[in-house]
Design a protein around this motif. Structure first.
Motif, PDB file in Angstrom:
ATOM      1  N   MET A   1       0.823  -1.185   0.000  1.00 43.83           N
ATOM      2  CA  MET A   1       0.000   0.000   0.000  1.00 43.83           C
ATOM      3  C   MET A   1       0.871   1.255   0.000  1.00 43.83           C
ATOM      4  O   MET A   1       0.544   2.215  -0.686  1.00 43.83           O
ATOM      5  CB  MET A   1      -0.905  -0.048   1.233  1.00 43.83           C
ATOM      6  CG  MET A   1      -1.953   0.974   1.222  1.00 43.83           C
ATOM      7  SD  MET A   1      -3.097   0.574  -0.099  1.00 43.83           S
ATOM      8  CE  MET A   1      -4.489   1.415   0.447  1.00 43.83           C
ATOM      9  N   ARG A   2       1.953   1.198   0.770  1.00 40.07           N
ATOM     10  CA  ARG A   2       2.858   2.338   0.836  1.00 40.07           C
ATOM     11  C   ARG A   2       3.497   2.566  -0.531  1.00 40.07           C
ATOM     12  O   ARG A   2       3.660   3.712  -0.959  1.00 40.07           O
ATOM     13  CB  ARG A   2       3.924   2.105   1.898  1.00 40.07           C
ATOM     14  CG  ARG A   2       4.834   3.300   2.051  1.00 40.07           C
ATOM     15  CD  ARG A   2       5.887   3.067   3.083  1.00 40.07           C
ATOM     16  NE  ARG A   2       5.260   3.100   4.409  1.00 40.07           N
ATOM     17  CZ  ARG A   2       5.925   2.981   5.538  1.00 40.07           C
ATOM     18  NH1 ARG A   2       7.221   2.756   5.518  1.00 40.07           N
ATOM     19  NH2 ARG A   2       5.319   3.026   6.686  1.00 40.07           N
ATOM     20  N   ASN A   3       3.870   1.481  -1.197  1.00 37.12           N
ATOM     21  CA  ASN A   3       4.486   1.608  -2.520  1.00 37.12           C
ATOM     22  C   ASN A   3       3.507   2.235  -3.524  1.00 37.12           C
ATOM     23  O   ASN A   3       3.903   3.053  -4.354  1.00 37.12           O
ATOM     24  CB  ASN A   3       4.930   0.242  -3.037  1.00 37.12           C
ATOM     25  CG  ASN A   3       6.122  -0.285  -2.260  1.00 37.12           C
ATOM     26  OD1 ASN A   3       6.858   0.492  -1.656  1.00 37.12           O
ATOM     27  ND2 ASN A   3       6.297  -1.598  -2.253  1.00 37.12           N
ATOM     28  N   LEU A   4       2.254   1.841  -3.426  1.00 40.13           N
ATOM     29  CA  LEU A   4       1.239   2.419  -4.305  1.00 40.13           C
ATOM     30  C   LEU A   4       1.084   3.919  -4.049  1.00 40.13           C
ATOM     31  O   LEU A   4       0.992   4.717  -4.987  1.00 40.13           O
ATOM     32  CB  LEU A   4      -0.101   1.706  -4.088  1.00 40.13           C
ATOM     33  CG  LEU A   4      -1.271   2.216  -4.944  1.00 40.13           C
ATOM     34  CD1 LEU A   4      -0.986   2.015  -6.424  1.00 40.13           C
ATOM     35  CD2 LEU A   4      -2.550   1.512  -4.526  1.00 40.13           C
ATOM     36  N   ALA A   5       1.095   4.309  -2.785  1.00 42.33           N
ATOM     37  CA  ALA A   5       0.982   5.725  -2.436  1.00 42.33           C
ATOM     38  C   ALA A   5       2.188   6.505  -2.958  1.00 42.33           C
ATOM     39  O   ALA A   5       2.049   7.627  -3.457  1.00 42.33           O
ATOM     40  CB  ALA A   5       0.862   5.884  -0.925  1.00 42.33           C
ATOM     41  N   VAL A   6       3.388   5.929  -2.872  1.00 42.11           N
ATOM     42  CA  VAL A   6       4.600   6.592  -3.377  1.00 42.11           C
ATOM     43  C   VAL A   6       4.514   6.735  -4.892  1.00 42.11           C
ATOM     44  O   VAL A   6       4.851   7.788  -5.455  1.00 42.11           O
ATOM     45  CB  VAL A   6       5.868   5.808  -2.948  1.00 42.11           C
ATOM     46  CG1 VAL A   6       7.094   6.324  -3.674  1.00 42.11           C
ATOM     47  CG2 VAL A   6       6.052   5.891  -1.448  1.00 42.11           C
TER      48      VAL A   6
END
Length: 81
Positions: A1-6
């Protein structure tokens, strides 16, 4: 999820930067177009000033002729000299 946000954040950042660059280029081209129009209007104004000067000279000559003719017409003692 963090990677998607980045990734999404990075895409938005890049997209925003591109939008700013495009807007700046459009503004610069609009400014250049306005400057060209101003230059054209100044040239037309200079040309019309020259024409106005020529017309003013003709008008002055015609007014002096009219004044001479009025003076001759007002001379009742000379009766059609």
């Amino acid at each position: 999820m963090r990677n998607l946000a980045v990734v999404v954040g990075s895409l938005l950042l890049v997209g925003g930067a591109v939008a700013v660059v495009v807007a700046d280029q459009e503004r610069a081209s609009a400014v250049a177009e306005v400057k060209a129009q101003i230059q054209q209007v100044e040239q037309e104004l200079d040309a019309s000033r020259g024409e106005n000067l020529q017309l003013a000279e003709k008008l002055t000559a015609l007014r002096s002729q009219i004044a001479e003719q009025d003076a001759k017409l007002a001379d009742t003692t000379g009766f059609l000299k």
